[in-house]
Design an enzyme around this catalytic site. Sequence first.
Site, PDB file in Angstrom:
ATOM      1  N   ASP A 381       0.887  -1.164   0.000  1.00  0.00           N
ATOM      2  CA  ASP A 381       0.000   0.000   0.000  1.00  0.00           C
ATOM      3  C   ASP A 381       0.923   1.211   0.000  1.00  0.00           C
ATOM      4  O   ASP A 381       1.671   1.433   0.971  1.00  0.00           O
ATOM      5  CB  ASP A 381      -0.864   0.024   1.252  1.00  0.00           C
ATOM      6  CG  ASP A 381      -2.025  -0.955   1.198  1.00  0.00           C
ATOM      7  OD1 ASP A 381      -2.012  -1.837   0.328  1.00  0.00           O
ATOM      8  OD2 ASP A 381      -2.934  -0.848   2.047  1.00  0.00           O
ATOM      9  N   HIS A 437       4.705  -7.149   0.416  1.00  0.00           N
ATOM     10  CA  HIS A 437       4.366  -8.448  -0.166  1.00  0.00           C
ATOM     11  C   HIS A 437       5.171  -8.684  -1.442  1.00  0.00           C
ATOM     12  O   HIS A 437       5.753  -7.762  -2.013  1.00  0.00           O
ATOM     13  CB  HIS A 437       2.869  -8.504  -0.462  1.00  0.00           C
ATOM     14  CG  HIS A 437       2.006  -8.439   0.768  1.00  0.00           C
ATOM     15  ND1 HIS A 437       1.181  -9.460   1.152  1.00  0.00           N
ATOM     16  CD2 HIS A 437       1.850  -7.464   1.711  1.00  0.00           C
ATOM     17  CE1 HIS A 437       0.551  -9.131   2.276  1.00  0.00           C
ATOM     18  NE2 HIS A 437       0.938  -7.918   2.625  1.00  0.00           N
ATOM     19  N   SER A 525       8.696   4.489   4.888  1.00  0.00           N
ATOM     20  CA  SER A 525       9.726   3.609   4.349  1.00  0.00           C
ATOM     21  C   SER A 525       9.442   3.334   2.885  1.00  0.00           C
ATOM     22  O   SER A 525       8.418   3.749   2.350  1.00  0.00           O
ATOM     23  CB  SER A 525       9.785   2.310   5.162  1.00  0.00           C
ATOM     24  OG  SER A 525       8.507   1.951   5.620  1.00  0.00           O
TER      25      SER A 525
END
Length: 581
Positions: A381, A437, A525
């Site tokens: 995301d 992911h 990040s």
Amino acid sequence: MKFKDRWLACISIGEQTFRTEISDQTNKPIWNSEKKFLLERNGPHVAKLTVFETNRLSKNNLIGFCEVDLFEFLSRDSDSDTEVFDLMDPSSSNIVVGNIALSCTIEDPIETEKSFARRILSIVDYNGDGQLSFSEFSELINAFGNQQAAKKKEELFKAADENGDGVVSMEELATLLTMQQEKEPLINCCPVCGEFLEVSDRLNSMIHMSLCFDEGTGNQVMTGGFLTEKQASYGWMFKLSEWAHVSSYDAGLNSGSKSSHILVFDRKKKRLVEEIIDGKIVLSMRAIYQSKVGLGIMDRGAKELLQSISEKQGKKMNSPESAKDIPTFLKFFKDQINIAEVKYPIDHFKTFNEFFIRELKPGSRPIAHAGRDDIAVCAADCRLMAFNTAEESLRFWIKGKKFSIRGLLGNIPCSNTFIGGTLVIFRLAPQDYHRFHFPVSGRIEQIVDIPGCLYTVNPIAVNSKYCNVFTENKRAVSIISTADFGKVAFVAIGATMVGSITFTKKTGDYVQKGDEFGYFSFGGSTVICVFEKDSIALDEDLLAYSARSIETLVSVGMQLGVSVKKRAELPLPDIRNISIF
């Protein structure tokens, strides 16, 4: 509304936002405002309506919002053009703070053009006979601001006068405008407001001019020219700061005063949104990362200070006392965190970091084409930038002078494999789901830690020519071997307040795209994926916004691109056996 105030409303769709005038002091504001815009079949169609209570001194407060799928609205089975929608509290999607009535109708494009022709004809039709003589037609052409057309008035008049009666009727004028705008546009600027009109956007130009001619006729037209509802709602203090060049509001590269605001394009809702970031943090980052003086301070020990601050903040966020910061955090990011997706209730989290690395409910992030390993998906995301080469990234986004693929990957043995490769940057902001992911299916060959600094990964630093964020920050480089994309480098980059990168998979594991790989602890990040040269065809919308230096807001599992190798292997159809019906 639930209380009395002076209100304004905005409607946002795509890269456009429009606002009403401010209402009287009331709990039942009536604006009777309207706006025409082009609704394209494959374009943005979910409109966001927002209502603000006004504050003359600084900023106006967002009180309620709703989202309306205009395709669904227009296709519903109803005798009325108007529908009432609940306005939801931005800090809680379960609380209704009021309601708003919306009317939406379709106007045929041909009728729009005729309406425009009717309006301009009435302005230059001095004798009021509903037709244009040559002298009246000449004045109209002059008003269009097209010097080439002005030289061909007689030719254009003859082309418009189809029946040869010596005058141009409204229908004839509409036909001329339509035909000429497609071939050789007559109108370069709006005759009313003087705004330059895009040659390629004929219908929107007609709508723009129709509305300009509508001013003063009794219909209140919503004010346009805004990118987001937040910009549209700003009070005079912000306008003064823009005038003084202290800040500005624009999409694209963030440097100088433009770095006061970060605008990203929401891929799912197809509209621009403003990223929420504390104003004091913005000022401090501009001071540090966008000046030689600021980076000079960094070289004199501030790097070590950032490391120390990040370590202390990490310990604080792991303490039981930090749990009390969760409600404040949610309130600050009130319309950018969906609590309904979180796997556990808020009182489940005993520390702030437990909440920060929260898991989502199963199914919250569907994986695009789950059965096809030749289609890569988004790894986080985040706000995404995608480039076919590292050179493109330097031209449109990364302004640090020392960035290179080899510098990013360090001294891993296979770094030369990625020279000339495709680059995708996934930037996570503090409000995002912070687990990352796998974008592809394959086997993890290696994970290599590279020590470094903890600069912020905010665009304010990435867009600075004085800073080399991605090649100097602490990072972990993973190599994934795949059948469809060759080798893929997955680089997890730490940042200010992010001293911890945790992996939930290990070297040797075989993984499926969409599987969880790990998580970042507190802070913003970034993940960067590097694909081998000519191994992936990235989705065109991601490349298009990146070429405009605009990040795209995406979710885990959204489609990223397709394997070039797989596409080349697909057999061509045998045209000898095709039947045409």
